[in-house]
Design a protein around this motif. Structure first.
Motif, PDB file in Angstrom:
ATOM      1  N   ARG A 230       0.843  -1.183   0.000  1.00 22.09           N
ATOM      2  CA  ARG A 230       0.000   0.000   0.000  1.00 22.09           C
ATOM      3  C   ARG A 230       0.887   1.245   0.000  1.00 22.09           C
ATOM      4  N   GLY A 231       0.442   2.277  -0.709  1.00 19.26           N
ATOM      5  CA  GLY A 231       1.224   3.490  -0.799  1.00 19.26           C
ATOM      6  C   GLY A 231       1.444   4.158   0.536  1.00 19.26           C
ATOM      7  N   SER A 232       0.482   4.032   1.449  1.00 16.53           N
ATOM      8  CA  SER A 232       0.573   4.697   2.746  1.00 16.53           C
ATOM      9  C   SER A 232       1.703   4.169   3.610  1.00 16.53           C
ATOM     10  N   VAL A 233       2.222   2.992   3.298  1.00 16.49           N
ATOM     11  CA  VAL A 233       3.284   2.390   4.110  1.00 16.49           C
ATOM     12  C   VAL A 233       4.602   3.146   3.949  1.00 16.49           C
ATOM     13  N   VAL A 234       4.808   3.749   2.792  1.00 15.37           N
ATOM     14  CA  VAL A 234       6.065   4.447   2.486  1.00 15.37           C
ATOM     15  C   VAL A 234       5.843   5.952   2.554  1.00 15.37           C
ATOM     16  N   ASP A 235       6.704   6.648   3.270  1.00 16.68           N
ATOM     17  CA  ASP A 235       6.687   8.103   3.339  1.00 16.68           C
ATOM     18  C   ASP A 235       7.164   8.650   1.990  1.00 16.68           C
ATOM     19  N   THR A 236       6.248   9.248   1.227  1.00 14.79           N
ATOM     20  CA  THR A 236       6.576   9.702  -0.130  1.00 14.79           C
ATOM     21  C   THR A 236       7.695  10.727  -0.142  1.00 14.79           C
ATOM     22  N   ASP A 237       7.623  11.704   0.749  1.00 20.57           N
ATOM     23  CA  ASP A 237       8.670  12.744   0.787  1.00 20.57           C
ATOM     24  C   ASP A 237      10.036  12.133   1.074  1.00 20.57           C
ATOM     25  N   ALA A 238      10.047  11.185   1.998  1.00 22.93           N
ATOM     26  CA  ALA A 238      11.313  10.527   2.339  1.00 22.93           C
ATOM     27  C   ALA A 238      11.854   9.735   1.155  1.00 22.93           C
ATOM     28  N   LEU A 239      10.961   9.076   0.420  1.00 23.01           N
ATOM     29  CA  LEU A 239      11.393   8.309  -0.750  1.00 23.01           C
ATOM     30  C   LEU A 239      11.968   9.231  -1.822  1.00 23.01           C
ATOM     31  N   VAL A 240      11.283  10.336  -2.098  1.00 15.22           N
ATOM     32  CA  VAL A 240      11.762  11.277  -3.108  1.00 15.22           C
ATOM     33  C   VAL A 240      13.144  11.815  -2.727  1.00 15.22           C
TER      34      VAL A 240
END
Length: 311
Positions: A230-240
């Motif tokens: 699920r997308g919510s599992v990964v912090d998007t800002d942190a991934l970017v």
């Protein structure tokens, strides 16, 4: 009279036809159509088909006084209002086991695509670039693959990764009985011991953002992140940030927070391969899912056992 069913998510014609053999089906794959269907048929509706990321709100549930069973396509159910479900005594079931093989293949496809840089090599070759595109690329072979969420999908990923002679580790809320893979007590510990970190766990409050800056840093500059959970599992800002700063080597995601809209930050992120949440959408998985939904509805309305209840 056949029980009336609202199908809230996009469904192939063949799947609708299968349900129509035993039920009156109202197809409402958009919010606007759902609201209209609830106004027109809500007082008679006894079952709803949805999925985990779309779900069903408490207001929608309460607007269907005869609703008895909600079935998700896939295993997620995080956006279903379980307070309303328990309040009204509604059965909730999912499609556990019907698409695990399909999602697992998507995970391996993303791993290979990122490791071997297949999309970029395809573009370069078409553009007439040859030598520059032939740099050596890493393999899955003998890598350490860490899996967050060793459910049916996670186990299927592990089995396939073993065929590449990878070493498997995993993190769950607790160790899983009957498996020989090494258990790690936290995502951070698992990331520290992994070359490739695969997310295959459900969404919801318990897993929201558990893969953040610290975990990505632990994965390291040669590490890969793959998300088919699920997308919510990964912090998007942190991934970017991790992709731009080369904190990790790359990522492949089939899911992300806020889908289907792909944020500009992800669009511009380097070393990222994205697919449109299609891991479970193989023809074989779609057939298996629709058959299970039909079987579960028939079982419920005849007083039989519903498989894979989650309530």
């Amino acid at each position: 009279m056949k029980p009336e069913v609202i199908v809230r998510v996009p469904f192939p014609k063949e799947s609708i036809a299968l349900l129509e053999e035993d039920f009156v089906v109202h197809y409402a794959p958009s919010l606007e159509l759902l609201e209209q269907a609830i106004r027109d048929f809500g007082p008679r509706t006894r079952a709803v088909v949805t999925n985990g990321s779309i779900g069903l709100t408490g207001e929608q549930i309460r607007a269907m006084p005869k609703l008895e069973i909600i079935h998700t396509v896939g295993v997620g159910f995080e956006q279903i209002d379980m307070t309303a479900v328990h309040e009204k005594g509604i059965v909730v079931a999912n499609n556990a086991g019907t698409n695990s093989f399909s999602v697992a293949e998507q995970a391996l496809a993303l791993i290979l695509a990122v490791l071997r840089d297949i999309p970029a090599n395809d573009r370069a070759t078409r553009d007439g670039v040859w030598e520059e595109a032939r740099a050596p690329r890493p393999l899955i072979y003998e890598k350490r693959v860490g899996i967050i969420g060793l459910g049916e999908v996670g186990l299927a990923i592990a089995k396939r990764a073993e065929a590449f002679e990878a070493t498997i580790g995993y993190h769950n809320r607790k160790p899983k009985d009957g498996v020989s893979y090494r258990y790690y007590a936290s995502p951070l510990e698992l990331a520290e011991a992994s070359d490739i970190l695969v997310v295959s766990c459900p969404g919801g409050p318990e897993t929201r953002g558990i893969v953040g800056r610290e975990v990505l840093a632990a994965l390291g500059p040669s590490g890969l992140l793959i998300n088919v959970g699920r997308g919510s599992v990964v912090d998007t800002d942190a991934l970017v940030e991790a992709l731009h700063d080369k904190t990790i080597a790359g990522a492949g995601i089939d899911v992300w927070a806020g889908e289907p809209v792909l944020p500009a930050s992800l669009t511009g992120a380097p070393n990222l391969i994205v697919s449109p949440h299609i891991g479970g959408r193989s023809p074989e998985a779609v057939v298996a899912a629709r058959r299970q939904i039909s079987r579960n509805f028939k079982a419920h309305f005849s007083g039989g056992e519903v498989l894979h209840r989650v309530d």
